[in-house]
Design a protein around this motif. Structure first.
Motif, PDB file in Angstrom:
ATOM      1  N   SER A 128       0.720  -1.263  -0.051  1.00 23.75           N
ATOM      2  CA  SER A 128      -0.016  -0.137  -0.133  1.00 23.75           C
ATOM      3  C   SER A 128       0.794   1.115   0.153  1.00 23.75           C
ATOM      4  O   SER A 128       2.034   1.332   0.720  1.00 23.75           O
ATOM      5  N   TYR A 129       0.238   2.380  -0.425  1.00 27.81           N
ATOM      6  CA  TYR A 129       1.033   3.690  -0.485  1.00 27.81           C
ATOM      7  C   TYR A 129       1.263   3.964   1.113  1.00 27.81           C
ATOM      8  O   TYR A 129       0.191   3.681   1.825  1.00 27.81           O
ATOM      9  N   ARG A 151      -1.726   5.296   3.076  1.00 32.61           N
ATOM     10  CA  ARG A 151      -3.087   4.495   2.998  1.00 32.61           C
ATOM     11  C   ARG A 151      -2.782   3.948   4.485  1.00 32.61           C
ATOM     12  O   ARG A 151      -3.876   3.557   4.848  1.00 32.61           O
ATOM     13  N   ASP A 153      -2.616  -1.084  -2.925  1.00 32.85           N
ATOM     14  CA  ASP A 153      -2.259  -0.312  -4.099  1.00 32.85           C
ATOM     15  C   ASP A 153      -1.497  -1.159  -5.272  1.00 32.85           C
ATOM     16  O   ASP A 153      -0.862  -0.821  -6.162  1.00 32.85           O
ATOM     17  N   ARG A 210       0.690  -2.412 -14.206  1.00 27.74           N
ATOM     18  CA  ARG A 210       0.757  -1.105 -13.546  1.00 27.74           C
ATOM     19  C   ARG A 210       0.952  -0.213 -14.555  1.00 27.74           C
ATOM     20  O   ARG A 210       1.657  -0.043 -15.491  1.00 27.74           O
ATOM     21  N   ALA A 245      -6.727  10.419  -7.241  1.00 21.05           N
ATOM     22  CA  ALA A 245      -5.911   9.148  -6.596  1.00 21.05           C
ATOM     23  C   ALA A 245      -5.718   9.809  -5.289  1.00 21.05           C
ATOM     24  O   ALA A 245      -5.917   8.966  -4.041  1.00 21.05           O
ATOM     25  N   ILE A 260      -7.071   7.857  -1.426  1.00 15.81           N
ATOM     26  CA  ILE A 260      -6.149   7.393  -0.821  1.00 15.81           C
ATOM     27  C   ILE A 260      -6.379   7.935   0.634  1.00 15.81           C
ATOM     28  O   ILE A 260      -6.441   6.999   1.720  1.00 15.81           O
TER      29      ILE A 260
END
Length: 467
Positions: free
Chosen positions: A85-86, A89, A360, A375, A447, A451
């Motif tokens: 994940s970012y 997040r 993500d 991606r 985006a 998030i």
């Protein structure tokens, strides 16, 4: 279905279902160095540093030339790798953790180790953790069976980060005994400090010793080894047999020592006959710390380094090795990130990730044999977690806050690059391609809004009531 039922019955009779079903699954080793530049391996073009063992992994495996971390500094980058994940997040986006930090990676997050452990894997973390030093946030709270390593960066002091030396890097290199005479960095075994200060001269080798012991102990069952080396983050130290007193060669010594230790671990996998059932992934957490010159690496031909959202900060060297599964001697420019490792490992093992935890990362196993990646975008956040840019396909857009005296904001500086033609980010196309920039800006903001709106909480230590 009948054969699966029979297998399940046997598993019930002789052990856990997860362990039995995992018996023929591949092993995974992720080697994650600290602050290593894009150009700091022989197979990535270094003319100074010799890395024959990692180069051999590249000859026998696949080199990734468009591989990204999710942030340009330690803690956010590590959180992204393990959770898919970012960092924003999972609430780990605001720079790095320190010995006095009161938060860390929430154990409610779902990590690579959690997933593989649920599949019957043995799991171990050996090296620099940097996702929280409190017991509730250390590796064993996040899916690992065991932990051996330092809890944060090797330039941080227990217990409150005070008393750190203010000496030039060359002087520290000349006095290798400063590893234990000046620094007060702890070594942990699980949740306990077992050495204070840790002798950083020998730590890379001792990590490898532990890693080899783990592989040997678990050679008859599937395992996941996460090996995040604390070098080449400054201060730099090596054992006597790898030391060159010339400070101009400090960084080279450290990378070449890491390479030798990678060779020991890889040879263990080969000698045990585990090559065709083991994935080894070698990469790093972010780009080089350029301000330290001969104590930092090189991101050539990329722009800038650690702490920035230019390519040198987050595009990093990566080699993936899996004889019989990943074709030897190949290179791909497929667009890939560390966040993609969790879903890819789940795909390789034929297992499902829990649907309640949005991530993500994407399954990039297609890139093992093709240049196609599922991606198409990556959102860029600054080292402090501020939204700064996006890459979509070959286009990269950055909108960075300009500062003047005393770091006061002074508007924004905008960039647009075509990375297919300009990997070094030298030609700013923002004026000529305003429509593309506007499209990327809108997607970046959208985006980030998603998030941010769905961000989960970090673990935070409760305040102790005053008497």
């Amino acid at each position: 279905m009948k054969s699966i039922a029979v297998l399940a019955a046997l598993c019930w009779s002789f052990g856990s279902l997860a362990s039995c079903l995992a018996a023929d699954q591949p092993n995974f080793i992720i080697i994650f160095t600290d602050d290593q530049g894009y150009n700091d391996l022989g197979c990535f073009g270094s003319k100074k540093i010799e890395t024959p063992n990692i180069d051999r992994l590249a000859r026998e495996g696949r080199k990734y030339t468009s591989f990204y971390t999710a942030c340009s500094v330690c803690s956010p980058s590590r959180a992204a790798l393990l959770t898919g994940s970012y960092p924003k997040r999972v609430g780990m986006h605001k720079h790095v953790l320190f010995p006095q930090s009161d938060y860390g990676l929430n154990p409610a997050e779902y990590t690579i180790a959690d997933h593989l452990k649920s599949q019957g894997y043995a799991t171990a973390c050996v090296g620099k953790w940097h996702l929280g030093h409190h017991p509730e946030t250390l590796p064993r709270a996040n899916g690992f069976d065991s932990y051996y390593g330092i809890p944060y960066s090797n330039d941080m002091n227990h217990p409150d980060n005070k008393g750190k030396p203010r000496l030039p890097s060359d002087e520290l290199w000349a006095n290798q005994a400063s590893a234990i005479e000046i620094w007060n960095t702890p070594l942990f075994e699980n949740e306990e400090i077992i050495e204070l200060p840790v002798d950083q001269r020998t730590i890379t080798r001792r990590y490898t010793d532990r890693a080899i012991d783990f592989v040997k102990s678990n050679q008859d069952k599937p395992f996941f080894l996460y090996l995040p080396h604390s070098m080449p983050h400054i201060p730099l130290y090596v054992p006597d047999d790898s030391y060159d007193p010339n400070p101009a060669n400090a960084y080279t010594c450290v990378i070449e020592h890491i390479d030798a230790e990678v060779g020991r671990l890889a040879d263990t996998v080969r000698d045990l006959g585990l090559s065709e059932k083991t994935y080894i992934i070698y990469t790093t957490d972010n780009g080089p710390w350029l301000q330290f010159k001969n104590h930092g690496g090189s991101a050539d031909p990329l722009r800038a380094g650690k702490g920035t959202t230019f390519e040198g900060g987050q595009r990093v060297p990566c080699v993936m090795w899996a004889p019989g599964r990943i074709p030897a001697g190949t290179t791909t420019d497929a667009f890939v990130t560390t966040m993609d490792l969790l879903p890819t490992i789940a795909s390789i093992t034929g297992s499902q990730l829990p649907s309640e935890k949005k991530i993500d990362g994407v399954d990039i196993s297609s890139t093992f044999e093709t240049d196609h990646s599922p991606r198409n975008e990556l959102i860029f956040y600054s080292a402090q977690g501020v939204l700064e840019g996006i890459r979509m396909g070959d286009w990269k857009y950055l909108s960075k806050v300009k500062t003047k005296g005393k770091n006061k904001p002074a508007g924004r500086e905008r960039f647009l690059f075509n990375l297919a033609k300009d990997i070094g980010e030298q030609e700013n196309l923002i004026e000529n391609e305003s429509a593309i920039a506007a499209k990327l800006d809108a997607r970046m903001v959208a985006a980030d809004e998603e998030i941010t709106g769905a961000a989960r909480l970090v673990w935070k230590r409760e305040a102790v009531p005053a008497n």
